[in-house]
Design a protein around this motif. Sequence first.
Motif, PDB file in Angstrom:
ATOM      1  N   VAL A   1      29.763 -53.248  29.947  1.00 26.69           N
ATOM      2  CA  VAL A   1      28.362 -52.863  30.130  1.00 26.69           C
ATOM      3  C   VAL A   1      27.490 -53.512  29.058  1.00 26.69           C
ATOM      4  O   VAL A   1      26.403 -54.028  29.347  1.00 26.69           O
ATOM      5  N   MET A   2      27.955 -53.504  27.799  1.00 29.50           N
ATOM      6  CA  MET A   2      27.168 -54.105  26.732  1.00 29.50           C
ATOM      7  C   MET A   2      26.991 -55.600  26.956  1.00 29.50           C
ATOM      8  O   MET A   2      25.900 -56.153  26.764  1.00 29.50           O
TER       9      MET A   2
ATOM     10  N   LEU B   1      24.275 -56.106  29.403  1.00 28.86           N
ATOM     11  CA  LEU B   1      22.946 -55.890  28.830  1.00 28.86           C
ATOM     12  C   LEU B   1      22.496 -57.097  28.016  1.00 28.86           C
ATOM     13  O   LEU B   1      21.335 -57.530  28.099  1.00 28.86           O
TER      14      LEU B   1
ATOM     15  N   ALA C   1      21.572 -59.861  30.306  1.00 27.30           N
ATOM     16  CA  ALA C   1      20.283 -59.596  30.951  1.00 27.30           C
ATOM     17  C   ALA C   1      19.127 -59.950  30.025  1.00 27.30           C
ATOM     18  O   ALA C   1      18.123 -60.543  30.458  1.00 27.30           O
ATOM     19  N   VAL C   2      19.247 -59.595  28.748  1.00 27.06           N
ATOM     20  CA  VAL C   2      18.181 -59.904  27.793  1.00 27.06           C
ATOM     21  C   VAL C   2      18.108 -61.411  27.550  1.00 27.06           C
ATOM     22  O   VAL C   2      17.018 -61.992  27.501  1.00 27.06           O
TER      23      VAL C   2
ATOM     24  N   ARG D   1      16.539 -50.841  28.974  1.00 28.96           N
ATOM     25  CA  ARG D   1      17.477 -50.978  30.093  1.00 28.96           C
ATOM     26  C   ARG D   1      18.684 -50.044  29.952  1.00 28.96           C
ATOM     27  O   ARG D   1      19.674 -50.195  30.673  1.00 28.96           O
ATOM     28  N   SER D   2      18.596 -49.092  29.063  1.00 29.97           N
ATOM     29  CA  SER D   2      19.788 -48.304  28.715  1.00 29.97           C
ATOM     30  C   SER D   2      20.198 -47.287  29.763  1.00 29.97           C
ATOM     31  O   SER D   2      21.189 -46.579  29.578  1.00 29.97           O
TER      32      SER D   2
ATOM     33  N   THR E   1      21.514 -48.254  32.310  1.00 33.08           N
ATOM     34  CA  THR E   1      22.795 -48.883  32.635  1.00 33.08           C
ATOM     35  C   THR E   1      23.882 -48.368  31.709  1.00 33.08           C
ATOM     36  O   THR E   1      25.007 -48.088  32.133  1.00 33.08           O
ATOM     37  N   TRP E   2      23.551 -48.220  30.429  1.00 35.87           N
ATOM     38  CA  TRP E   2      24.493 -47.700  29.439  1.00 35.87           C
ATOM     39  C   TRP E   2      24.873 -46.253  29.772  1.00 35.87           C
ATOM     40  O   TRP E   2      25.995 -45.825  29.520  1.00 35.87           O
TER      41      TRP E   2
ATOM     42  N   GLU F   1      14.447 -54.538  24.301  1.00 33.95           N
ATOM     43  CA  GLU F   1      14.791 -54.817  25.693  1.00 33.95           C
ATOM     44  C   GLU F   1      16.082 -54.108  26.106  1.00 33.95           C
ATOM     45  O   GLU F   1      16.212 -53.629  27.233  1.00 33.95           O
ATOM     46  N   ILE F   2      17.046 -54.024  25.192  1.00 33.89           N
ATOM     47  CA  ILE F   2      18.281 -53.296  25.519  1.00 33.89           C
ATOM     48  C   ILE F   2      17.986 -51.816  25.719  1.00 33.89           C
ATOM     49  O   ILE F   2      18.463 -51.188  26.680  1.00 33.89           O
TER      50      ILE F   2
END
Length: 430
Positions: A50-51, A54, A57-58, A338-339, A341-342, A334-335
Amino acid sequence: MTDNISRRSLLTGAAALAGGSLLLGCSPSASRSTDDLSYWHLMTGGDGVVMAGLVDAVNGLNLGFKATQTVLAWGPPYYTKLAMASAGGRAPDLAIMHASRIAGYAPGGLLEPWDLDLLAEVGLRESDFPPLVWQKGIYDGKPYSLALDIHPFVLYYNTEHAAKAGVVDTLRSMKSAEEFTEVAARLQKVTGKHGLSYGYLGDGSQMWRLFYTLYRQTGADMRLVPGQPAQVDEAAAVKALTFVRSLLNDTIATRSGDGGTATSEFLHGESGMLFGGVWELPVLKDAKMPLEAMPIPTLFGTDAAYADSHTFVLPRQSKVSPERRRHVYEMVAEILKRSVTWAGAGHIPAYQPVVRSAEFKDLKPQSNYADIPGYVNYDPDAWFGGAGSDFHKYFAENVQNVYLGSGDPAAGFDGFVKRLNVLLDRPQPV
């Protein structure tokens, strides 16, 4: 950092703090391009996937930089190498650190504080984080960490077993240790084996997570101030330990189970409840079993839940590029945005705009325990404490026999406190 702190003293102190040897490999070069960011973390398995997504994505936003991940082994190997790199001023631009480790790293200058004005420029403010979570990252009035998540210790339960036992409503409303024991006993009659799964054998962290949740539920505090004896409530500790031991009677729960045994037992329907971390959720959901998750019920009067957080930190660098540092702020922002997803891995996002989003509220059972950050309890601040340290091991050394039923709760806790006092009597190594 003050100029009169020598590099040798930093390295010596960092070695003691991290509990390992001098490891200076993987140190980024100060001559690196301003658009090339180095990012260290300890995420493996599902979290690592997952990380990585992310970060990709950034990077794909084309914001003028590219982050390169370095994944190091969880625990002492990671924290040793990070301490050594920071002490030498050759650290990565960004790193992940558990919130419970900040107290050991910030005071000695191994981390640099986040700039509130620059955070505001990338859209991050103190009000975007739960107060207790934000406060955990503060040292000397400055923020040294930005939380990505809160990952608490929770209660899972099998919804089919709970319905057959007629305890669904009681599970959600129980307010006493006696009610919990009764629910567990009724679930045991349904499963024919155990009412509760709880693995702790050989795992000080598992022992501590449940103990500290219940200890804090009594309203008791624990403060570890260098140079002073540990400030604890022995009566509250004995109360919590006595209750845990009462559950481990080979009927409600096995007296000698480890983490793997507990998870397997719950997955196979051989128990009705499981004490576990939210990081176990992906495995449980993949099994397609009928389950829910909730905060551990308040059994001793005060809402309290043990948790830790993965946080972003700025390790000390001898030379800092302002342009690259700004890119780091943009990357973190940005992470965090979008968290959600985390959160799929079970964690509660620390960035509250995500928690308030419809997408997160639709996540089940994650949104069921989203209120925990309001009463979260981290490990007591101590230079020798936190994830991947020996703090939980010291607890296990003194308390495991209590859990096994052969040790006295008061004597076990007293042994733990004496071990803490030895450490508190020593000067902080950094």
